[in-house]
Design a protein around this motif. Structure first.
Motif, PDB file in Angstrom:
ATOM      1  N   GLY A   4       3.861   4.800  15.665  1.00 33.90           N
ATOM      2  CA  GLY A   4       3.383   5.738  14.656  1.00 33.90           C
ATOM      3  C   GLY A   4       2.156   6.544  15.044  1.00 33.90           C
ATOM      4  N   ILE A   5       1.692   6.431  16.323  1.00 32.15           N
ATOM      5  CA  ILE A   5       0.458   7.134  16.681  1.00 32.15           C
ATOM      6  C   ILE A   5       0.750   8.600  16.997  1.00 32.15           C
ATOM      7  CG2 ILE A   5      -1.464   7.275  18.307  1.00 32.15           C
ATOM      8  CD1 ILE A   5      -1.155   4.369  18.888  1.00 32.15           C
ATOM      9  N   ASP A   6      -0.038   9.489  16.388  1.00 33.41           N
ATOM     10  CA  ASP A   6      -0.015  10.895  16.763  1.00 33.41           C
ATOM     11  C   ASP A   6      -1.132  11.055  17.804  1.00 33.41           C
ATOM     12  OD1 ASP A   6      -0.571  13.536  17.026  1.00 33.41           O
ATOM     13  OD2 ASP A   6      -0.428  14.025  14.890  1.00 33.41           O
ATOM     14  N   ALA A   7      -0.739  11.361  19.063  1.00 33.12           N
ATOM     15  CA  ALA A   7      -1.693  11.342  20.180  1.00 33.12           C
ATOM     16  C   ALA A   7      -2.926  12.216  19.909  1.00 33.12           C
ATOM     17  CB  ALA A   7      -1.001  11.789  21.448  1.00 33.12           C
ATOM     18  N   SER A   8      -2.731  13.329  19.172  1.00 32.11           N
ATOM     19  CA  SER A   8      -3.842  14.250  18.959  1.00 32.11           C
ATOM     20  C   SER A   8      -4.915  13.654  18.040  1.00 32.11           C
ATOM     21  CB  SER A   8      -3.324  15.551  18.358  1.00 32.11           C
ATOM     22  OG  SER A   8      -2.776  15.272  17.084  1.00 32.11           O
ATOM     23  N   LYS A   9      -4.536  12.616  17.269  1.00 34.18           N
ATOM     24  CA  LYS A   9      -5.507  12.048  16.314  1.00 34.18           C
ATOM     25  C   LYS A   9      -5.993  10.657  16.740  1.00 34.18           C
ATOM     26  CE  LYS A   9      -3.603  14.391  12.301  1.00 34.18           C
ATOM     27  NZ  LYS A   9      -2.452  14.237  11.432  1.00 34.18           N
ATOM     28  N   LYS A  10      -5.723  10.297  18.002  1.00 34.00           N
ATOM     29  CA  LYS A  10      -6.061   8.938  18.442  1.00 34.00           C
ATOM     30  C   LYS A  10      -7.544   8.633  18.311  1.00 34.00           C
ATOM     31  CE  LYS A  10      -2.763   7.135  21.754  1.00 34.00           C
ATOM     32  NZ  LYS A  10      -2.487   7.028  23.174  1.00 34.00           N
ATOM     33  N   VAL A  11      -7.834   7.444  17.843  1.00 34.34           N
ATOM     34  CA  VAL A  11      -9.220   6.973  17.765  1.00 34.34           C
ATOM     35  C   VAL A  11      -9.313   5.770  18.685  1.00 34.34           C
ATOM     36  CG1 VAL A  11     -10.937   5.954  16.234  1.00 34.34           C
ATOM     37  CG2 VAL A  11      -9.410   7.740  15.370  1.00 34.34           C
TER      38      VAL A  11
ATOM     39  N   SER B 208       0.827  -1.223   0.000  1.00 35.64           N
ATOM     40  CA  SER B 208       0.000   0.000   0.000  1.00 35.64           C
ATOM     41  C   SER B 208       0.854   1.263   0.000  1.00 35.64           C
ATOM     42  CB  SER B 208      -1.014   0.055   1.155  1.00 35.64           C
ATOM     43  OG  SER B 208      -0.875  -0.959   2.046  1.00 35.64           O
ATOM     44  N   VAL B 209       2.029   1.199   0.629  1.00 32.62           N
ATOM     45  CA  VAL B 209       2.894   2.380   0.596  1.00 32.62           C
ATOM     46  C   VAL B 209       3.412   2.598  -0.826  1.00 32.62           C
ATOM     47  CG1 VAL B 209       5.061   3.358   1.447  1.00 32.62           C
ATOM     48  CG2 VAL B 209       3.494   2.228   3.042  1.00 32.62           C
TER      49      VAL B 209
ATOM     50  N   ARG C 283       3.980   6.110   4.989  1.00 28.54           N
ATOM     51  CA  ARG C 283       5.024   5.230   5.519  1.00 28.54           C
ATOM     52  C   ARG C 283       4.862   4.945   7.020  1.00 28.54           C
ATOM     53  NH1 ARG C 283       9.823   3.902   4.248  1.00 28.54           N
ATOM     54  NH2 ARG C 283      10.882   5.129   5.835  1.00 28.54           N
ATOM     55  N   SER C 284       4.010   5.722   7.705  1.00 31.22           N
ATOM     56  CA  SER C 284       3.864   5.521   9.155  1.00 31.22           C
ATOM     57  C   SER C 284       3.384   4.103   9.476  1.00 31.22           C
ATOM     58  CB  SER C 284       2.882   6.539   9.740  1.00 31.22           C
ATOM     59  OG  SER C 284       1.586   6.320   9.220  1.00 31.22           O
ATOM     60  N   ILE C 285       2.637   3.470   8.550  1.00 28.00           N
ATOM     61  CA  ILE C 285       2.125   2.125   8.865  1.00 28.00           C
ATOM     62  C   ILE C 285       3.256   1.094   8.926  1.00 28.00           C
ATOM     63  CG2 ILE C 285      -0.137   2.621   7.824  1.00 28.00           C
ATOM     64  CD1 ILE C 285       0.568   0.594   5.607  1.00 28.00           C
TER      65      ILE C 285
END
Ligand code: FAD
Length: 708
Positions: free
Chosen positions: A517-524, A412-413, A420-422
């Protein structure tokens, strides 16, 4: 003369199970790929006693043989589990044999080999050569990728300044081509009953690495000392991504300067694949046999009347010829030595054979790689990053599962659908599995190698109950079903198990947010309560549902084929309820909007389900609804193929195969419903409410690249 140069998206080094699984993903996803292996054609001439003529046989009979149920689910997602299932021997039962008070071995218990109900498959046994064949056939059918044998890398350079540039080819590899003869491993041949039998020592961990030897031979040929003019030609390949699946002696790992860390033990085990002639009654069941004084043996019943015996040939005691054993003196281990050990353990039952198919010896050692990737451009998988004893039937399974985890991410990349974060999730997810595997193997092999306790006061001996319990628990781990990936951009764990530092509740591996790779502000976060039987981080369990259009029952997993596509499974609930019908219609409107994640992340001109496929399963009666009662976005169409009849399913009773009770098994309330996001490798990323379109959108926006 300068070497020819070329570009490729993915270069795979090693065509064992890990490399083949990677190549299969690349074939499926249409990625420009090359796969090289230093070995030549895998055939071995031998003389048939019956027909008195020379035949060729696959060189890699023997080696790994156990296929765990999760591996069969994976094979099924690529469309070839049926071949393995038909050809293999099915291991249904495990029998335990232990000494009684008089020291004679007796059957002390039986358990099912695979825990009932954990999968629609159970463990089967088939030689590695056949399994590699299934991969080759699939790769050939799906693509023009071919294994380039007799080819190996001799130089590797990674340009760190280009690793974040998606158009760059930051990896440069020099490949050298060998002649067929150079690429054929020298195998010891043992003559048994007039038939020459290969051994597996050249691939055993007791064998030294022969890469340098092969290169020397190739160079000698090129100097005109040989007949093969093709030998020793080189070429330069520029690659976007590279995989080192080149086994325990991994050249790629050494070039990157990464190590395997761990320990080895003094236990040496022999392996015999024979057609046994015996009066031991359980020879067609998997058996764990501990004798009073002569060690232990594991019996693995195989295809074609073969039986594999794993026997500890202890080197600290005297060998049969009376000499003391040394730690790695494999020259003294022969089929006869292994057979004699087995005969002692099985006495008073008798055991001989006329047919020996394969044999080997190995030393137990448990090691894990310090790194699984270099800058998320060059990856290591399989035995190249974890080695352990083969008795629990894990190496091949876990090796294939490594690249099953990695392949779709790289594809997929490269296709530009995901960022690339995945790729960071590969090391986070698979290194914790490798550590769990080593812990498991450590315990399992020591339990197996220990002598049985003489009585309850015998603290050094292994008690039967302890052994049986460890075996039963180990079966869950060994099945591959227990894998539970920690939080990352592609696994939205529920809040309670999703610690601030991103700790993985299941296996206790702590990783900083940066690593996964988690950006804390966008956590789901998932709402696990809405589907208690579908665990976020684990593979989607399978139950039967019916196709709304034609009533055919399907295992839900069968609809999750491995083609690189994400799935959004909408469990719409009971649509005779107005609130459920309204909720589904509202979600349909959001999904159909030009700004929806479905539209944003699908490339222009790409099929509606090429990146994210939406599947709907409703509860209730199939006959009460028609396909056209569902929002159009859930049953899309295109101009050539018309309506898509394979997107809407129902949890209802079938005409011939009973009722799958999907909602009950998945722990979903039909009055509420749920939405489940499933990764291309069938692992669950997210569970949430049908009403919460926003979380779904935010989840995909966390790693996908807008296309239009
Ligand atoms: P490998 O199978 O080692 O493949 C590596 C490939 O890379 C080879 O084809 C090799 O030729 C190639 N290569 C190496 N170096 C280079 C180079 N420099 N350049 C190019 N090519 C290179 N596992 C199970 O799951 N179940 C079992 O029941 C089981 N039983 C086993 C029994 C025995 C006796 C043994 C020895 C192993 C067993 N295993 C089992 C383990 C299993 O065989 C391995 O874990 C598995 O083969 C690892 O796969 P891989 O692709 O990582 O590496």
């Amino acid at each position: 003369m300068s070497s020819p140069e070329s570009n490729v998206d993915v270069l795979i080094v090693g065509a064992g199970p890990a490399g083949m699984m990677m190549a299969t993903w690349m074939a499926r996803c249409g990625i420009k790929t090359r796969i090289v292996d230093k070995r030549g054609t895998k055939v071995f001439p031998h003389r048939s006693k019956k027909q008195n003529q020379w035949l060729t046989k696959q060189i890699f009979n023997g080696q790994a043989d156990g296929l765990q149920c999760r591996t069969l689910e994976i094979f099924d997602s690529f469309g070839f589990a049926d071949r393995a299932w038909l050809e293999a021997n099915h291991m249904v039962e495990i029998c335990f044999w232990n000494p009684d008070a008089s020291g004679r071995i007796v059957r002390s218990g039986r358990i099912p080999d695979t825990i009932p109900g954990i999968s629609r498959f159970q463990q089967v046994v088939l030689n590695q050569g056949r399994i590699e064949r299934f991969f080759l056939d699939m790769i050939e059918k799906e693509s023009d990728i071919r294994v380039e044998r007799g080819t190996l890398p001799t130089a590797l350079h990674l340009d760190e300044s280009k690793v974040e540039d998606s158009d760059a080819y930051p990896i440069t590899v020099t490949l050298r081509h060998l002649s067929e003869e150079e690429a054929t491993p020298t195998q010891a041949a043992t003559s048994t009953n007039g038939v020459t039998v290969q051994d597996g020592l050249f691939r055993s961990n007791l064998a030294p690495d022969d890469t340098a030897e092969i290169l020397r031979a190739a160079a000698a040929k090129a100097r005109g000392e040989g007949l093969d003019a093709k030998a020793d030609t080189t070429e330069v390949v520029h690659a976007k991504y590279m995989l080192g699946a080149d086994g325990a002696h991994s050249w790629v790992r050494r070039e990157l300067g990464f190590a395997l860390e761990g320990e080895s033990t003094d236990y040496i085990w022999g392996v015999l694949d024979i057609v046994p002639i015996t009066d031991f009654p359980d020879i067609r069941s998997r058996c764990a046999i501990h004798s009073a004084e002569s060690g232990s043996v594991m019996v693995i019943p195989r295809e074609n009347k073969l039986v594999r015996l794993y026997i500890q040939v202890t080197t600290t005691e005297k060998l049969d010829d009376g000499s003391a054993g040394s730690r790695v003196d494999r020259s003294r281990i022969t089929p006869d030595v292994i057979l004699k050990s087995a005969q002692k353990i099985l006495a008073p039952y008798t055991l001989t054979y006329r047919t020996l198919d394969w044999w080997t010896a190995y030393q137990i050692g448990q090691r894990v790689g310090t790194h699984f990737s270099a800058s998320e451009r060059i990856f290591l998988a399989g035995d190249a990053v974890h080695t352990h004893s083969p008795k629990a039937g894990q190496g091949m399974n876990v090796s294939m599962q490594d690249t099953f985890n990695l392949g779709w991410k790289i594809a997929s990349v490269i296709k530009g659908t995901a960022g690339r974060s995945i790729l960071k999730s590969y090391e986070v997810e698979r290194s914790s599995i490798a550590h769990d595997l080593i812990k498991f193997d450590h315990k399992f092999s020591r339990l197996f190698s220990g002598r049985p306790a003489k009585d309850v006061m015998d603290e050094e001996g292994i008690s039967l109950d302890e052994f049986k319990e460890a075996f039963s628990k180990g079966n869950m781990f060994a099945s591959g079903i227990a894998v539970n990936y920690g939080p990352s951009v592609i696994v939205a764990k529920p809040l309670e198990s999703n610690g601030v530092n991103g700790s993985n509740g299941s296996n206790g591996v702590n990783r900083a947010n940066g690593a996964n790779g988690i950006d804390a502000s966008k956590k789901v976060h998932s709402t696990q309560d809405l589907a208690t039987g579908i665990k976020v981080g684990m593979r989607m369990p399978s139950v039967k549902v019916l196709n709304q259009s034609d009533a055919r029952p399907w295992h839900f997993q069968e609809r999750l084929t491995s083609n690189g596509t994400w799935r959004v499974a909408i469990f719409a609930g009971d649509l005779s309820r107005t609130d459920r019908k309204t909720a589904l219609a509202t979600l349909g409107v959001a999904l159909a909007a030009p700004t929806s994640f479905l539209r944003r992340f699908t490339p222009k001109g790409g099929r509606y389900d090429s990146v994210i496929e939406v599947l709907t399963v409703h509860a209730g009666h199939r006959a009460d609804l028609d396909l056209f009662d569902f929002p159009e976005v859930l049953r899309p169409h295109d101009e050539i193929d018309g309506w898509d009849y394979n997107k809407i399913f129902v949890d209802d009773v079938s005409y011939h195969e009973g009722h799958g009770e999907a909602y009950k098994n998945y722990g979903i309330d039909a009055a509420k419903g749920a939405v489940v996001v499933i990764r291309p490798d069938q692992y669950v990323s997210y569970v949430g409410s049908i009403a919460d379109y926003g979380s779904l959108d935010r989840f995909f926006s966390g790693f996908m690249i807008p296309q239009q």
